[in-house]
Design an enzyme around this catalytic site. Sequence first.
Site, short mmCIF file in Angstrom:
data_model
loop_
_atom_site.label_atom_id
_atom_site.label_comp_id
_atom_site.label_asym_id
_atom_site.label_seq_id
_atom_site.Cartn_x
_atom_site.Cartn_y
_atom_site.Cartn_z
CB SER A 10 7.83 6.19 -1.49
OG SER A 10 6.81 7.04 -1.07
CG HIS A 37 4.15 4.70 -1.38
ND1 HIS A 37 5.04 4.98 -0.40
CD2 HIS A 37 3.73 3.43 -1.15
CE1 HIS A 37 5.17 3.94 0.41
NE2 HIS A 37 4.38 2.97 -0.03
CG ASP A 130 5.41 0.58 2.67
OD1 ASP A 130 5.38 -0.47 3.35
OD2 ASP A 130 4.66 0.78 1.69
#
Lengths: 194, 279
Positions: A10, A37, A130
Site C-alpha cells: 500500500s 492499493h 489489509d
Amino acid sequence: MYKAVVIGASAGGMYAIKTLLASLPGNFRIPIIIVQHLAPDSDNYLVEFLDKNTGLTVKEADEKEVVKGGFVYVCPPNYHILVEENMSISLSADEKVNYSRPSIDVLFYSAADAFQESLIGIVLTGANDDGARGLFYIKKKGGLGIVQNPSEAESPQMPTAAILEANPDHVLEIRQISKMLLQLANQNQDKNSL
Amino acid sequence: MKSDSDNTLREKIEIDLLIEAVNRFYGYDFSDYSKAHIKRRMMVFLAKHRFESISEMQHHVLHNPQVFEDFLNNFSINVTEMFRDPGFYSEFRKHIIPTLKTYPYLKIWIAGCATGEEVYSFAIMLKEEGLLSRSTIYATDFNSEALQKAGKAIYSIDTIKSYTANYQKAGGKSSFSDYYMANYNSVIIDKSLKVNVVFAEHNLVTDGVFTEANLIVCRNVLIYFNRELQDKVLSLFNDSLITGGFLALGTKETIQFSSIANKYSTVSKENKIYKKSII
Ligand SMILES: C[S@@+](CC[C@H](N)C(=O)[O-])C[C@H]1O[C@@H](n2cnc3c(N)ncnc32)[C@H](O)[C@@H]1O
C-alpha cells in the site's frame, strides 16, 4: 515446488516493489501477482514504471489470463483480483474489503485456496492492515509467509499488522526478500529437474 | 505448520454439493461461475450468518427460502454506480450515438442492470441526445430484489456527489441535478427517465433470447463467469442483436477469446464496444 508469489503493498509500495523486482532476472520461474492499493481512477503508470525497472515483464492482469513464469501481474485499479486453481485470473467488482478494492486479503485467500503449500505470500509497506488475515490464511494452508521488516518500511503499519496476525516465516528487508525468492525459485528448478 | 489439505478438500466437496442443491431446488445455476468467486461469496455469507460450515449453510439455504433470498443477494453483486467508468459514456456519446441517431426507433437491452443506476445513466444520455423518446430500454437482472429497487429509482443522497462528478466527466450536457429530486436522505430519479424503461427478470444462464436489440449493454457481469459460460452468454447476445447493432461490455471484459469474436469489429478497444458486422 512453488507455483506462485503473491505480494500486497500500500503506501510506499511503488518503490518497495520496484526494489524487490529489480534484482529478479527475466527468467524468474514463478509467476508473481501483485495488489498495490491505488486510487480507483489511476492510469497505467505503476505498470509502466515497474516494467522499466526489472528484467521481468510487468503487465496489468487481464481477466481469465493464465499466469506464467517471467511475468508480473498487477491488479487493475477498482477491481479485486483472485486466482484460480487452473492458474487463471478472475477479476471482480465486489464491494470493498478493508476499505480497499483491490484488497490484498481477497487475493491472498484465493491464492491460498488454489495453491496451498505451493504459495509464497509477501506483505510490504502500507498504512492499514489489509493482507494480515490473508497472510494468516496462506500460512494456515501451509504456504510460506514473508513480511518486510517494519523498521525499513516507508509505512510500518501493514507489515506490523501482518507479523502480529500471521506469525510469518521470515521478516526481512526488501533486498533480502529478493534473494530469498531467487533461492526458492532455484530450489524449484532443482526439484523440477529431478 | 502442517498442510490443511483435508479441510480444503472437504470445503470443495461442500461447495459443489451446495451449488447442486441450489440448482436443483431453486433453479439457479452457479456451476459455471468462477470458482474463486463462488468460494469467496460463500465465505462472506458464512461469516455473516455465523455458520460453522458450508454443510450447515446448505441446510439453512435449502430449508429456509428467506435464507436463500439472502444467499442470492450475496451472490449477485449489485455493486454499481451512475456513469460508472465515465470514459465509457463519453466515448459512447462520441462514436455510437451518431449512428443510433440514424435509426427510427431503438431497442436497447441492458443485461445485469442491478439496482438501475446504469439504466438511468443511459436514459439521461439518450435524453440529452434527443433519442430517449424513440427508445425502449429493456433492463434485466436475475435478482428480483435489485430489480424492485431499480424500478423505484430511489437512491441514497450520499452517492450524489460522486455521481455528479461522473456525470460531468462522462460529457453530461446539462446539470445533473435536473434529473433527480432530493428528499431527506434520498433522491428520486425524474419520472420522465422511466417512461421508456421496462424492467424484467431474466437469468443469463438459463433464459433464452430476449429481444431483437440495436444495442446490448452488459457490463461487469461476465467477469463472474468461467470461459465456457461467457461464451454461451455472448452467443445469446449475438442471437439477440441485429446486424449492425452494438455490444458494450465492462472495461475488463472482452469478446476476444469467444466464438463470436470474428463476427464483430471493435469500435473501442479501451471501452469494449463492439459492432456486429456479420450475421
Ligand atoms: C457488478 S453488477 C453490475 C451492474 C452494472 N451492469 C454495472 O456495471 O454497474 C452484476 C450484476 O449481474 C447480475 N447477474 C449475475 N448473474 C446473473 C445472471 N445469471 N443473469 C442475470 N443477471 C446476473 C447481478 O444480479 C448483478 O446485479
